[in-house]
Enzyme design. Structure first.
Site, PDB file in Angstrom:
ATOM      1  N   ASP A   1       0.920  -1.266   0.121  1.00  0.00           N
ATOM      2  CA  ASP A   1       0.036   0.007   0.050  1.00  0.00           C
ATOM      3  C   ASP A   1       0.842   1.213  -0.046  1.00  0.00           C
ATOM      4  O   ASP A   1       1.835   1.367   0.643  1.00  0.00           O
ATOM      5  CB  ASP A   1      -0.915   0.089   1.170  1.00  0.00           C
ATOM      6  CG  ASP A   1      -2.227   0.698   0.928  1.00  0.00           C
ATOM      7  OD1 ASP A   1      -3.111   0.284   0.254  1.00  0.00           O
ATOM      8  OD2 ASP A   1      -2.338   1.760   1.294  1.00  0.00           O
TER       9      ASP A   1
ATOM     10  N   ARG B   1       8.803   2.516  -3.093  1.00  0.00           N
ATOM     11  CA  ARG B   1       8.374   1.279  -3.477  1.00  0.00           C
ATOM     12  C   ARG B   1       9.769   0.366  -3.585  1.00  0.00           C
ATOM     13  O   ARG B   1       9.850  -0.648  -3.014  1.00  0.00           O
ATOM     14  CB  ARG B   1       7.486   0.784  -4.657  1.00  0.00           C
ATOM     15  CG  ARG B   1       6.934  -0.585  -4.750  1.00  0.00           C
ATOM     16  CD  ARG B   1       5.986  -0.565  -5.785  1.00  0.00           C
ATOM     17  NE  ARG B   1       4.706   0.207  -5.335  1.00  0.00           N
ATOM     18  CZ  ARG B   1       4.736   1.591  -5.864  1.00  0.00           C
ATOM     19  NH1 ARG B   1       5.308   1.927  -6.982  1.00  0.00           N
ATOM     20  NH2 ARG B   1       3.523   2.427  -5.513  1.00  0.00           N
TER      21      ARG B   1
HETATM   22  P1  IMP Z   1      -3.041   1.926  -3.446  1.00  0.00           P
HETATM   23  O1  IMP Z   1      -1.553   1.617  -2.807  1.00  0.00           O
HETATM   24  O2  IMP Z   1      -3.456   0.703  -4.284  1.00  0.00           O
HETATM   25  O3  IMP Z   1      -3.924   2.412  -2.311  1.00  0.00           O
HETATM   26  O4  IMP Z   1      -2.967   3.239  -4.289  1.00  0.00           O
HETATM   27  C1  IMP Z   1      -1.960   4.250  -4.034  1.00  0.00           C
HETATM   28  C2  IMP Z   1      -2.258   5.263  -5.160  1.00  0.00           C
HETATM   29  O5  IMP Z   1      -1.155   6.370  -4.805  1.00  0.00           O
HETATM   30  C3  IMP Z   1      -2.154   4.849  -6.485  1.00  0.00           C
HETATM   31  O6  IMP Z   1      -3.076   4.679  -7.051  1.00  0.00           O
HETATM   32  C4  IMP Z   1      -1.170   6.136  -7.084  1.00  0.00           C
HETATM   33  O7  IMP Z   1      -2.373   6.944  -7.552  1.00  0.00           O
HETATM   34  C5  IMP Z   1      -0.371   6.454  -6.032  1.00  0.00           C
HETATM   35  N1  IMP Z   1       0.866   6.138  -6.156  1.00  0.00           N
HETATM   36  C6  IMP Z   1       1.469   5.053  -5.254  1.00  0.00           C
HETATM   37  N2  IMP Z   1       2.666   4.870  -5.673  1.00  0.00           N
HETATM   38  C7  IMP Z   1       2.948   5.687  -6.645  1.00  0.00           C
HETATM   39  C8  IMP Z   1       3.984   5.646  -7.515  1.00  0.00           C
HETATM   40  O8  IMP Z   1       4.988   5.043  -7.426  1.00  0.00           O
HETATM   41  N3  IMP Z   1       3.958   6.713  -8.616  1.00  0.00           N
HETATM   42  C9  IMP Z   1       2.659   7.476  -8.852  1.00  0.00           C
HETATM   43  N4  IMP Z   1       1.736   7.395  -8.160  1.00  0.00           N
HETATM   44  C10 IMP Z   1       1.824   6.286  -7.078  1.00  0.00           C
END
Ligand code: IMP
Length: 179
Positions: A62, A165
């Protein structure tokens, strides 16, 4: 080496992980995402739900973008906010703003009989306009510290060196190698 599942529906996240861990497979499996300010808490809840259903070692991740001047918005709600207002909406909120500091955070939960957590952060700033076509999400408006390119102007290998990440995945790789 055993196959490891990365449970995610996000292709961009999977491509980044695949660059660092060769024996992984993407698995789409819906799991509940609780509402919390703490990414680790969200991940632990997801693992607890999935561990009865997936037999192989797996991990989930996440992440979120925390913008200083917006009191850390959108944080854990980054996906929702991206789907609603996108990069353009964030740039609009930041118009004429001098303090453009922001941090991306990532929490990975790995399960192979027990749960292990790995976290990574990436400090940087929000650009004044969108640049680059690679990556996903907020990549076109995020410039990591010690770079003058947005994530969307980098290929995956370069993004992984800087990114939240990439950092968390490095810790996961070390753990897998020694176990
Ligand atoms: P989740 O981790 O699925 O809740 O989503 C996190 C959200 O943060 C993603 O859908 C992206 O919009 C944004 N996000 C997370 N990591 C990145 C990245 O490495 N680059 C750009 N956006 C990110």
């Amino acid at each position: 080496m055993h196959k490891i599942f990365f449970v995610t529906s996000n292709k961009g996240k999977f491509s980044e992980a695949e660059k660092k861990i060769k024996n992984i497979e993407q698995k789409s499996f819906d799991y509940p995402e609780i509402r919390s300010e703490n990414l680790g808490e969200i991940v632990v809840y997801g693992i607890e739900f999935l561990k009865e259903k997936i037999r192989k070692p797996f991990f989930i991740e996440d992440s979120g973008l925390f913008i200083d001047v917006l009191n850390n918005f959108p944080g854990p709600f980054s996906k929702y906010v991206f789907n609603k207002i996108g990069c353009k909406g964030i740039l609009k909120l930041m118009k004429n703003e001098k303090n453009r500091n922001a941090v991306f955070k990532s929490a990975i939960g790995y399960y192979d009989g027990e749960t292990k957590m790995f976290e990574g952060i990436c400090e940087g700033r929000i650009s004044t306009r969108m640049s680059g076509k690679k990556g996903f999400g907020y990549d076109p408006i995020f410039i990591p510290k010690n770079s003058d390119k947005t994530f969307a102007q980098m290929d995956i290998g370069e993004k992984n060196i800087y990114s939240h990440r990439g950092n968390a995945l490095t810790k996961l790789v070390k753990h897998i190698q020694k176990s």
